[in-house]
Scaffold this active site. Structure first.
Site, PDB file in Angstrom:
ATOM      1  N   CYS A   1       5.966  -2.558  -1.191  1.00 50.21           N
ATOM      2  CA  CYS A   1       5.057  -1.536  -1.384  1.00 50.21           C
ATOM      3  C   CYS A   1       4.942  -0.552  -0.532  1.00 50.21           C
ATOM      4  O   CYS A   1       4.735  -0.529   0.700  1.00 50.21           O
ATOM      5  CB  CYS A   1       3.678  -2.190  -1.892  1.00 50.21           C
ATOM      6  SG  CYS A   1       2.833  -0.692  -2.342  1.00 50.21           S
TER       7      CYS A   1
ATOM      8  N   CYS B   1       1.125  -0.176   0.817  1.00 49.82           N
ATOM      9  CA  CYS B   1       0.500  -1.161   1.704  1.00 49.82           C
ATOM     10  C   CYS B   1       1.332  -2.174   2.477  1.00 49.82           C
ATOM     11  O   CYS B   1       0.840  -2.862   3.038  1.00 49.82           O
ATOM     12  CB  CYS B   1      -0.348  -2.071   0.760  1.00 49.82           C
ATOM     13  SG  CYS B   1       0.307  -3.204  -0.261  1.00 49.82           S
TER      14      CYS B   1
ATOM     15  N   CYS C   1       1.337  -3.544  -7.471  1.00 46.70           N
ATOM     16  CA  CYS C   1       0.988  -4.408  -6.253  1.00 46.70           C
ATOM     17  C   CYS C   1      -0.078  -5.059  -6.387  1.00 46.70           C
ATOM     18  O   CYS C   1      -1.283  -4.528  -6.487  1.00 46.70           O
ATOM     19  CB  CYS C   1       1.074  -3.397  -5.256  1.00 46.70           C
ATOM     20  SG  CYS C   1       0.845  -4.199  -3.691  1.00 46.70           S
TER      21      CYS C   1
ATOM     22  N   CYS D   1      -2.870  -3.699  -3.438  1.00 48.23           N
ATOM     23  CA  CYS D   1      -3.273  -2.293  -3.132  1.00 48.23           C
ATOM     24  C   CYS D   1      -3.538  -1.724  -4.728  1.00 48.23           C
ATOM     25  O   CYS D   1      -4.266  -0.575  -4.733  1.00 48.23           O
ATOM     26  CB  CYS D   1      -2.688  -1.298  -2.393  1.00 48.23           C
ATOM     27  SG  CYS D   1      -0.968  -0.779  -2.967  1.00 48.23           S
TER      28      CYS D   1
ATOM     29  N   CYS E   1      11.237  -3.019 -13.944  1.00 50.96           N
ATOM     30  CA  CYS E   1      11.968  -1.637 -13.451  1.00 50.96           C
ATOM     31  C   CYS E   1      11.168  -0.898 -12.863  1.00 50.96           C
ATOM     32  O   CYS E   1       9.702  -0.627 -13.276  1.00 50.96           O
ATOM     33  CB  CYS E   1      12.129  -1.070 -15.035  1.00 50.96           C
ATOM     34  SG  CYS E   1      13.105   0.611 -14.987  1.00 50.96           S
TER      35      CYS E   1
END
Length: 165
Positions: A74, A77, A122, A125, A145
């Site tokens: 991510c 984070c 995510c 976060c 995607c």
């Protein structure tokens, strides 16, 4: 369209329209930061995708062509979300994966295009990553995607970045 299907779709649209965007931002994610704090960490383009649910243009991310072994984390984070072993070329212009890492992403229903889509974010976060579709390869049949700007790539053998606190 059958009446029952139409009623389900309209009910979903009304329910989705009645949820303020601020309610989504207060979801119970383990890592919480203010908008100002996230803006200091990520680029403006990444902020727009991650925290305003934007979409980058297809073909704009170099991560779509990334073929090396490694991990995709991510961009907000640093939580590892996908293994490069689960990446494939979907031909859509966005990095696509057939499976996330265990407990790395959460999902919600998105009605922005009138019909319901499954958004994923995510799990740490809450940053918006993209949408999941049922037209991917075996063994899962899923296509995650992803917006490339919402990810960072860590080549195999390189140390993963520390999780942000």
């Amino acid at each position: 369209m059958e009446r029952r299907t139409m009623l389900k779709t309209l009910t979903g649209l009304l329910a989705g329209a009645s949820v303020p965007a601020s309610a989504l931002a207060t979801a119970p994610f383990p890592l919480k930061k203010t908008a100002a704090e996230w803006r200091q960490i990520v680029s403006p383009a990444a902020y727009r995708v991650l925290f305003e649910h934007g979409t980058e243009p297809p073909g704009s991310s170099p991560l779509d062509g990334e073929k090396r072994p490694g991990a995709f984390v991510c961009a907000a984070c640093n939580l590892p979300l996908f293994s490069a072993a689960h990446k494939y070329d979907s031909g859509t212009g966005w990095p696509s994966f057939w499976q996330p890492l265990p407990d790395a992403v959460g999902t919600s229903t998105d009605f922005k295009l009138i019909f319901p889509r499954t958004e994923y974010h995510c799990a740490r976060c809450g940053g918006h990553q993209g949408h999941v579709f049922n037209d991917g390869p075996r063994p899962t049949g899923k296509r995650y995607c992803n917006n490339g700007v919402a990810l960072a790539f860590v080549p195999e053998g390189a140390e993963l970045p520390a999780l942000r606190v």
